[in-house]
Design a protein around this motif. Structure first.
Motif, mmCIF file in Angstrom:
data_model
loop_
_atom_site.group_PDB
_atom_site.id
_atom_site.type_symbol
_atom_site.label_atom_id
_atom_site.label_comp_id
_atom_site.label_asym_id
_atom_site.label_seq_id
_atom_site.Cartn_x
_atom_site.Cartn_y
_atom_site.Cartn_z
ATOM 1 N N GLN A 129 -0.652 3.130 9.466
ATOM 2 C CA GLN A 129 -0.472 2.365 7.936
ATOM 3 C C GLN A 129 -1.918 2.186 7.446
ATOM 4 O O GLN A 129 -2.929 1.972 8.111
ATOM 5 C CB GLN A 129 -0.066 1.256 7.997
ATOM 6 C CG GLN A 129 1.332 0.867 8.682
ATOM 7 C CD GLN A 129 1.560 1.043 10.104
ATOM 8 O OE1 GLN A 129 0.855 0.455 11.113
ATOM 9 N NE2 GLN A 129 2.517 2.106 10.726
ATOM 10 N N GLN A 175 -4.284 0.760 4.137
ATOM 11 C CA GLN A 175 -4.293 -0.062 3.046
ATOM 12 C C GLN A 175 -5.699 0.128 2.425
ATOM 13 O O GLN A 175 -6.524 -0.258 2.717
ATOM 14 C CB GLN A 175 -4.416 -1.478 3.719
ATOM 15 C CG GLN A 175 -4.155 -2.518 2.586
ATOM 16 C CD GLN A 175 -2.994 -2.802 2.027
ATOM 17 O OE1 GLN A 175 -1.705 -2.452 2.674
ATOM 18 N NE2 GLN A 175 -3.031 -3.422 0.925
ATOM 19 N N CYS A 195 -8.030 -0.748 -1.125
ATOM 20 C CA CYS A 195 -8.522 -2.093 -1.749
ATOM 21 C C CYS A 195 -9.898 -1.715 -2.487
ATOM 22 O O CYS A 195 -10.634 -0.985 -1.944
ATOM 23 C CB CYS A 195 -8.419 -3.075 -0.772
ATOM 24 S SG CYS A 195 -9.649 -3.424 0.159
ATOM 25 N N CYS A 234 -10.502 1.532 2.913
ATOM 26 C CA CYS A 234 -9.569 2.055 3.377
ATOM 27 C C CYS A 234 -9.209 1.308 4.891
ATOM 28 O O CYS A 234 -9.791 1.785 5.824
ATOM 29 C CB CYS A 234 -9.262 3.271 3.346
ATOM 30 S SG CYS A 234 -7.470 4.061 3.962
ATOM 31 N N GLY A 268 -2.142 5.693 1.737
ATOM 32 C CA GLY A 268 -2.031 4.224 1.316
ATOM 33 C C GLY A 268 -1.281 3.989 0.168
ATOM 34 O O GLY A 268 -0.922 5.070 -0.703
ATOM 35 N N GLN A 269 -1.228 3.058 -0.308
ATOM 36 C CA GLN A 269 -0.477 2.450 -1.662
ATOM 37 C C GLN A 269 -1.187 2.680 -2.968
ATOM 38 O O GLN A 269 -0.604 2.570 -4.080
ATOM 39 C CB GLN A 269 -0.112 1.112 -1.569
ATOM 40 C CG GLN A 269 -1.074 -0.041 -2.080
ATOM 41 C CD GLN A 269 -2.264 -0.334 -1.085
ATOM 42 O OE1 GLN A 269 -2.187 0.240 -0.005
ATOM 43 N NE2 GLN A 269 -3.297 -1.178 -1.521
#
Length: 118
Positions: free
Chosen positions: A2, A4, A6, A21, A109-110
Motif C-alpha cells: 500500500q 500513501q 501526502c 510516499c 497511491g491515491q
C-alpha cells in the motif's frame, strides 16, 4: 503493498513543496518507486523514479534540475522535493511502485494535489 502519498498543497510560483510516499505491507517486493502526475484535462505523465535501494534517480526533462527524488531506507518512504515550481506543475501527483523484473508500475497511491499559483 500500500502506498500513501501526502504533502500536496497550494504554493506560489517559484516556491517549493515536498511530497512524501509511505509504503506499507510487503515492501520487500518493491524494486523502484516512481512519481507521476496528472494535470486537469491531460494524461498522466511520468515525473521521476528511484530504485528502492535509493540509487539511480531518473527524471522527466520537464522537471530535471528542479525536482529531487529520494528514498529513506529506514522508514520505507520516498520523497519528491519540488523547487522552482511553475504553474504548469499543477497536477495530482501519484507515487507508484514497480516489482522486480517488471517495467509496469503495479502499486499506486491515491494521489495528492499540488496547485501552483501564478
Amino acid at each position: 503493498v500500500q502506498l500513501q502519498a501526502c504533502g500536496g498543497g497550494l504554493v506560489q510560483a517559484g516556491g517549493s513543496l515536498r511530497l512524501s510516499c509511505a509504503a506499507s505491507g510487503r515492501t520487500s517486493s518493491i524494486y523502484a518507486l516512481g512519481w507521476f502526475r496528472q494535470a486537469p484535462g491531460k494524461e498522466r505523465e511520468f515525473v521521476a523514479s528511484i530504485a528502492w535501494s535509493g540509487v539511480n534517480p531518473f527524471y522527466a526533462d520537464s522537471v530535471k534540475g528542479r525536482f529531487t527524488v529520494s528514498r529513506d531506507n529506514a522508514k520505507d518512504t520516498g520523497s519528491l522535493q519540488m523547487s522552482s515550481l511553475k504553474f504548469e506543475d499543477t497536477a495530482v501527483y501519484y507515487c507508484a511502485a514497480r516489482r522486480p523484473y517488471s517495467s509496469e508500475y503495479f502499486y499506486w497511491g491515491q494521489g495528492t494535489l499540488v496547485i501552483v499559483s501564478s
